[in-house]
Scaffold this motif. Structure first.
Motif, PDB file in Angstrom:
ATOM      1  N   ASN A 304       0.818  -1.215   0.000  1.00 40.30           N
ATOM      2  CA  ASN A 304       0.000   0.000   0.000  1.00 40.30           C
ATOM      3  C   ASN A 304       0.851   1.264   0.000  1.00 40.30           C
ATOM      4  OD1 ASN A 304      -2.404  -1.396  -0.020  1.00 40.30           O
ATOM      5  ND2 ASN A 304      -2.564  -1.453   2.226  1.00 40.30           N
ATOM      6  N   ASP A 305       2.096   1.135   0.492  1.00 44.68           N
ATOM      7  CA  ASP A 305       2.941   2.323   0.630  1.00 44.68           C
ATOM      8  C   ASP A 305       4.135   2.348  -0.323  1.00 44.68           C
ATOM      9  OD1 ASP A 305       1.462   3.479   2.754  1.00 44.68           O
ATOM     10  OD2 ASP A 305       2.367   2.029   4.128  1.00 44.68           O
ATOM     11  N   LEU A 306       4.424   1.243  -1.008  1.00 43.81           N
ATOM     12  CA  LEU A 306       5.603   1.177  -1.871  1.00 43.81           C
ATOM     13  C   LEU A 306       5.177   0.965  -3.321  1.00 43.81           C
ATOM     14  CD1 LEU A 306       8.666   1.119  -2.191  1.00 43.81           C
ATOM     15  CD2 LEU A 306       8.592  -1.354  -1.742  1.00 43.81           C
ATOM     16  N   HIS A 307       5.519   1.924  -4.169  1.00 42.15           N
ATOM     17  CA  HIS A 307       5.156   1.882  -5.581  1.00 42.15           C
ATOM     18  C   HIS A 307       6.437   1.979  -6.425  1.00 42.15           C
ATOM     19  CE1 HIS A 307       1.374   2.967  -3.693  1.00 42.15           C
ATOM     20  NE2 HIS A 307       1.948   4.077  -3.237  1.00 42.15           N
ATOM     21  N   VAL A 308       6.598   1.089  -7.372  1.00 44.29           N
ATOM     22  CA  VAL A 308       7.800   1.074  -8.205  1.00 44.29           C
ATOM     23  C   VAL A 308       7.402   1.261  -9.668  1.00 44.29           C
ATOM     24  CG1 VAL A 308       9.054  -0.389  -6.603  1.00 44.29           C
ATOM     25  CG2 VAL A 308       7.755  -1.438  -8.470  1.00 44.29           C
ATOM     26  N   PHE A 309       8.357   1.725 -10.451  1.00 43.08           N
ATOM     27  CA  PHE A 309       8.122   1.857 -11.891  1.00 43.08           C
ATOM     28  C   PHE A 309       9.413   1.569 -12.641  1.00 43.08           C
ATOM     29  CE2 PHE A 309      10.081   5.942 -11.208  1.00 43.08           C
ATOM     30  CZ  PHE A 309      10.721   6.235 -12.417  1.00 43.08           C
ATOM     31  N   GLY A 310       9.254   1.213 -13.881  1.00 43.96           N
ATOM     32  CA  GLY A 310      10.388   1.032 -14.782  1.00 43.96           C
ATOM     33  C   GLY A 310       9.941   1.367 -16.199  1.00 43.96           C
ATOM     34  N   SER A 311      10.794   2.025 -16.951  1.00 38.50           N
ATOM     35  CA  SER A 311      10.443   2.383 -18.325  1.00 38.50           C
ATOM     36  C   SER A 311      11.663   2.280 -19.211  1.00 38.50           C
ATOM     37  CB  SER A 311       9.860   3.800 -18.383  1.00 38.50           C
ATOM     38  OG  SER A 311      10.839   4.764 -18.049  1.00 38.50           O
ATOM     39  N   VAL A 312      11.426   2.025 -20.475  1.00 35.60           N
ATOM     40  CA  VAL A 312      12.482   1.988 -21.482  1.00 35.60           C
ATOM     41  C   VAL A 312      11.978   2.713 -22.715  1.00 35.60           C
ATOM     42  CG1 VAL A 312      11.716  -0.254 -22.394  1.00 35.60           C
ATOM     43  CG2 VAL A 312      14.075   0.517 -22.778  1.00 35.60           C
ATOM     44  N   HIS A 313      12.865   3.437 -23.319  1.00 39.90           N
ATOM     45  CA  HIS A 313      12.498   4.262 -24.463  1.00 39.90           C
ATOM     46  C   HIS A 313      13.620   4.163 -25.489  1.00 39.90           C
ATOM     47  CE1 HIS A 313      11.020   7.976 -26.525  1.00 39.90           C
ATOM     48  NE2 HIS A 313      12.311   8.119 -26.790  1.00 39.90           N
ATOM     49  N   TRP A 314      13.277   3.746 -26.712  1.00 42.27           N
ATOM     50  CA  TRP A 314      14.258   3.687 -27.810  1.00 42.27           C
ATOM     51  C   TRP A 314      13.707   4.446 -28.998  1.00 42.27           C
ATOM     52  CZ3 TRP A 314      13.714   1.753 -32.802  1.00 42.27           C
ATOM     53  CH2 TRP A 314      14.881   1.718 -33.569  1.00 42.27           C
ATOM     54  N   ASN A 315      14.564   5.262 -29.591  1.00 45.42           N
ATOM     55  CA  ASN A 315      14.153   6.054 -30.743  1.00 45.42           C
ATOM     56  C   ASN A 315      15.300   6.116 -31.743  1.00 45.42           C
ATOM     57  OD1 ASN A 315      12.097   8.315 -31.784  1.00 45.42           O
ATOM     58  ND2 ASN A 315      14.181   9.048 -32.135  1.00 45.42           N
ATOM     59  N   SER A 316      14.960   6.020 -33.003  1.00 40.43           N
ATOM     60  CA  SER A 316      15.951   6.167 -34.069  1.00 40.43           C
ATOM     61  C   SER A 316      15.458   7.231 -35.037  1.00 40.43           C
ATOM     62  CB  SER A 316      16.166   4.839 -34.811  1.00 40.43           C
ATOM     63  OG  SER A 316      17.110   5.012 -35.859  1.00 40.43           O
ATOM     64  N   ALA A 317      16.243   8.294 -35.185  1.00 41.74           N
ATOM     65  CA  ALA A 317      15.928   9.371 -36.128  1.00 41.74           C
ATOM     66  C   ALA A 317      16.965   9.318 -37.248  1.00 41.74           C
ATOM     67  CB  ALA A 317      15.956  10.726 -35.439  1.00 41.74           C
ATOM     68  N   GLU A 318      16.480   9.192 -38.459  1.00 42.27           N
ATOM     69  CA  GLU A 318      17.376   8.968 -39.589  1.00 42.27           C
ATOM     70  C   GLU A 318      17.156  10.015 -40.672  1.00 42.27           C
ATOM     71  OE1 GLU A 318      17.782   5.397 -42.795  1.00 42.27           O
ATOM     72  OE2 GLU A 318      17.827   4.817 -40.682  1.00 42.27           O
TER      73      GLU A 318
END
Length: 937
Positions: A304-318
């Motif tokens: 109830n008191d501990l919240h976790v997150f994880g994210s990954v982001h990949w981008n290719s600009a050509e």
């Protein structure tokens, strides 16, 4: 944490977006108005409303959709408080920043605008030898929930770089279901097609959420020849009556070659010179850009008191196929008179078998027997246009947790790691070492021309015939051409931990809020130009590699003092220990006072810093040939003063004075000074003092307003020291302290001519700007629909740069990129499932140069009539239809009346190279149609 009633503040209305088309079909129930404490941009203290002592502008997802923009840079740069730093037009001529999209607030540079993603730093997308800025190509619009623009310095809260303000891009969260978005667009001239496709899917469960998104978008760009204003290389000229007009100016580096003597100019074949080359024929108006991205996030409540997150982001600009004109080749300077060549050859004899007989006879008749006695230049068209293909891949990982220590105190920690890899391949380049070998030819036993060097012949050497158009053989092109490859990386690591809550100390207005924390940030950067570029053996400028890193350790604290129910004060401070520049302290103070219900006053002051980035500190030196002023020019034996005495102390300069009566340079000698420009590990941080004061007024239920005055002064602003300034500082010292090499920055030839003047970054200037922001918001019911009108207006009262060296001040307010007035007026009407929007964007009349730095191409005097640029208003119209809860359609047109940009050609200060206008200010595409569909289930 107790729920508190969220009073929909007048700020939440009054800071509606610069593009604001509010979501009009909302169910505003009492339950929706009850929310937890929230965190807003500019503070780490949670609060119960959007009001802050500093102005914040919000651009919502609805606003972004209605613009039809597939790039967040385009959305931001439509705002009157932001302007493009680098875009797909003004970067088209660059080999390192081509295709970048960056933004800057108050026109103070991308490095002074901190761009965050979800309140956290994002890795730079610029190669570290060039600069530092977030490439907005790396953040697709499909991911964005809203953008919050903090229009004030906030280094005490966010650390270095938040001098002009903060752009906080907030992505969508807690997505449940599947959404598919597709959009296409095309200009009114049936070009610059764009396509966008995105799919997002997510799932909620009792104690968490996860989502995944991927997409691709493509912008086909424009050639300069696709628009009449950029199709020709133009400049301001004078007619026979001295009146200015815009005419065509061709390059004097033609494909057939030009050989110029003291008396005549010849084509490469020996006939009289027949004319130049239109460089615009190969240039890019809008760089093509293709982007692909994948993103995912998971949030989980472990307890109830501990919240976790994880994210990954990949981008290719050509960026593929971006081109500029073929290489302009100065055979004498690039091959025969290059002082960096250990054993330069003596030039090309007129008796060379490559020299056409007519040219030989013409030159001999003038007493010339070697081409190094002439100016011999040529456009290397057979090698094709110089092309730049760049791929920038960005990977970012973020993870963290929130722990509710008790009902009042919260502990937030996170880490982010990001890396941008840039790979660049430049075509159309020339290997100068091989070119020298290919110009040294003899006849073989069969009467064929071959390279004189037998080893070179074994390696494929073929004679390089520069004397005429299309005279270079395919074999010579294969031997002499060289691909130029460059790679770069920018890497960032951040870890932060914050504890926030309310102290057990209550003032009349409530409990005192407190937040404090620690932050560690590390930046690394490398850039490696091609081998030939590093040795100076190619037609591109000499360039050294870059490799550097730094870290900073910060401690920060913030408090909110609700002194009265209608008076509060916010305080923040940060102590930073930078590995390169040492310790620095920054602070913020802000106050809000509501004397009567519906009317609030606010004020803020801050000290902010920008610590030097990898480019400022460690950028490898790059070659430049920009004109410099020799302080010895015009010195005679009788000239008095330190400069004259120091000049005469140089033997080569004094010999010329004794021989000619004064030190006088030829035009060629003035234009031939090269040099290297790079970073400086001794550069220190910039320090800014900023102030703002304003008011928020809920005039009635339908109309609200905000007005804020701002003032920003940046001391010790970092810039590349002008090479003429390097010379002035060196030569003006007392003779007993004079060093002719200027600390190894200056090199003269045996004739006393400046061959090289080097420079680097330094703390050079004081930048000052001030102005007023005004926002008005009106809403009412008409018939069965809702009508809204929103105005945002910026007035720039001052923008000046003062030289720390000599105290000179140059003003820029009222110039093209710093106009006195910018405004957006946004009208919207919604009825049932249909919303209609009309946005007007105004850019004030201005001057190309407020300091007389532009010039015409006839007598090179500053521009008069064409220094004045008229105002421009663009009209954007769109409509959105919700067919059912699953299908939403959007259509629109930007620049509906096809307003053409003002022409700003060669010789102007504001005009971009190859585009004849300023893309930061004006639309270069013309009328543009778009249509999109969103499907959700």
């Amino acid at each position: 944490m107790n729920n508190k009633l969220f009073r929909r503040s007048i700020t939440a209305v009054a800071v509606a977006s610069t593009l604001s088309f509010p979501a009009l079909a909302q169910d505003n129930t009492a339950e929706q108005d009850k929310i937890e404490k929230i965190e807003v941009t500019g503070s780490r203290l949670s609060r119960t409303n959007m009001e802050t002592p500093v102005p914040v502008t919000v651009i919502g997802r609805e606003d972004i959709v209605q613009t039809g923009a597939i790039n967040v840079a385009q959305v931001l740069n439509m705002s009157p408080v932001a302007i493009a730093g680098s875009d797909q037009s003004n970067s088209a001529f660059s080999t390192t920043t081509v295709g970048l999209n960056t933004t800057e607030l108050r026109n103070m540079g991308a490095a002074r605008t901190l761009v965050l993603l979800n309140g956290k730093r994002f890795v730079s997308g610029v190669d570290p030898s060039t600069g530092y800025a977030v490439d907005l190509n790396a953040i697709p619009t499909a991911m964005i929930e809203r953008i919050e623009i903090l229009k004030s310095a906030s280094s005490a809260v966010y650390g270095s770089d938040a001098v002009a303000g903060v752009v906080n891009i907030i992505t969508r969260k807690n997505f449940d279901g599947i959404e598919i978005n597709a959009q296409t667009g095309i200009s009114g001239q049936h070009d610059r097609q764009t396509q966008n496709l995105n799919l997002t899917t997510g799932k909620d469960w009792d104690d968490g959420n996860a989502w995944f998104s991927f997409g691709i978008d493509n912008d086909e760009g424009l050639k300069s020849t696709d628009r009449s204003f950029s199709a020709l290389d133009r400049a301001v000229l004078l007619d026979e009556n001295g009146n200015e007009y815009i005419g065509e100016v061709l390059s004097s580096y033609p494909p057939q070659g030009r050989i110029t003597t003291d008396n005549n100019s010849y084509d490469g074949d020996g006939t009289p010179y027949s004319g130049g080359f239109n460089r615009a024929s190969a240039r890019q108006l809008v760089t093509p850009l293709e982007r692909r991205y994948v993103a995912a996030e998971i949030r989980q409540n472990l307890t109830n008191d501990l919240h976790v997150f994880g994210s990954v982001h990949w981008n290719s600009a050509e960026t593929q196929g971006s081109t500029i004109e073929p290489t302009p080749f100065n055979i004498g300077e690039d091959l025969w008179m290059n002082h960096r060549v250990e054993q330069p050859i003596a030039g090309l004899s007129v008796y060379s078998p490559l020299v056409p007989d007519l040219l030989r006879q013409n030159l001999l008749s003038e007493g010339i027997d070697n081409l190094n006695e002439t100016t011999f230049v040529r456009r290397m068209s057979e090698f094709g246009a110089r092309s730049t293909d760049v791929t920038r891949d960005t990977l970012r990982i973020a993870s963290g947790f929130t722990y509710n220590i008790n009902y009042n105190w919260t502990w937030d920690s996170y880490m982010t790691w990001g890396r941008t890899n840039q790979e660049q391949l430049n075509g159309g380049q020339i290997n100068t070492d091989r070119a020298r070998l290919a110009l040294n030819v003899v006849e073989d036993d069969n009467g064929n021309l071959v390279c004189a060097n037998p080893i070179a012949r074994m390696q494929g050497c073929a004679p390089l015939n520069l004397f005429g158009e299309d005279t270079i053989s395919a074999e010579a092109v294969d031997y002499v051409s060289t691909p130029a490859k460059a790679t770069g990386t920018a890497e960032q690591f951040v870890v932060q931990s914050v504890v926030s809550g309310d102290l057990p100390y209550e003032l009349e207005g409530g409990f005192v809020g407190l937040a404090g924390g620690l932050e560690y940030r590390e930046e690394k950067g490398t850039y490696s130009p091609g081998d030939l570029a590093q040795t100076g053996a190619s037609s591109t400028n000499l360039s050294e590699p870059t490799n550097g890193s730094f870290n900073t350790k910060d401690v920060f604290v913030e408090t909110r003092l609700p002194i009265l129910t209608n008076l509060s004060v916010d305080l923040a401070a940060r102590y930073s220990d930078h590995s390169a520049t040492g310790a620095a302290t920054t602070w913020n103070i802000g106050t809000e006072y509501e004397p009567v219900d519906g009317f609030k006053l606010r004020a803020s002051a801050a000290k902010a810093i920008r610590t030097p980035n990898i480019s400022d500190l460690y950028s490898g030196a790059g070659e430049t040939f920009a004109t410099v002023t020799d302080p010895c020019s015009g010195i005679t034996a009788a000239t008095a003063g330190n400069i004259a005495e120091n000049c005469r102390s140089i033997t080569s300069v004094n010999n010329r004075i004794q021989s000619n009566g004064e030190f006088e340079l030829t035009t060629a000698e003035v234009q031939s000074t090269g040099g290297m420009v790079g970073g400086n590990p001794n550069v220190q941080e910039e320090t800014a003092e900023t102030y703002s004061v304003g008011a928020i007024w809920q005039i009635n239920d339908s109309l609200s307003a905000t007005v804020d005055y701002y003032d920003i002064t940046v001391d010790d602003a970092i810039a590349i020291t002008g090479r003429s300034t390097v010379l002035q500082r060196c030569y003006s010292v007392a003779p007993e302290n004079f060093d002719a090499s200027c600390n190894d920055q200056v090199f003269r030839s045996s004739e006393g001519v400046l061959v090289d003047v080097d420079s680097s970054s330094s703390n050079e200037n004081i930048i000052s700007t001030s102005g007023v922001d005004l926002e008005l918001n009106y809403g009412t019911t008409i018939a069965d629909g809702q009508f809204t009108a929103d105005l945002i207006w910026n007035y720039t009262d001052e923008y000046s740069i003062e030289s720390i060296y000599d105290g000179s001040v140059e003003t820029y307010e009222g110039s093209v990129t710093t106009p006195n007035h910018r405004a957006n007026l946004n009208l919207a009407y919604a009825m049932n499932d249909l919303t209609f929007s009309w946005r007007m964007r105004y850019w004030d009349s201005s001057k190309d140069s407020t300091n007389g730095y532009n010039y015409n191409f006839t007598d090179f005097a500053p521009l008069q009539e064409f220094n004045n640029v008229g105002s421009v208003t663009y009209h954007d119209i769109s409509a959105r239809y919700l067919m059912s809860k699953h299908y939403e359609f959007t259509v629109g047109v930007r620049n509906a009346f096809d307003k053409q940009p003002p022409i700003l050609p060669q010789g102007t200060v504001s005009g971009g190279t190859g585009i004849n206008t300023a893309s930061e200010a004006y639309d270069v595409t013309g009328r543009y149609y778009f249509a999109g569909v969103s499907i959700s289930f």
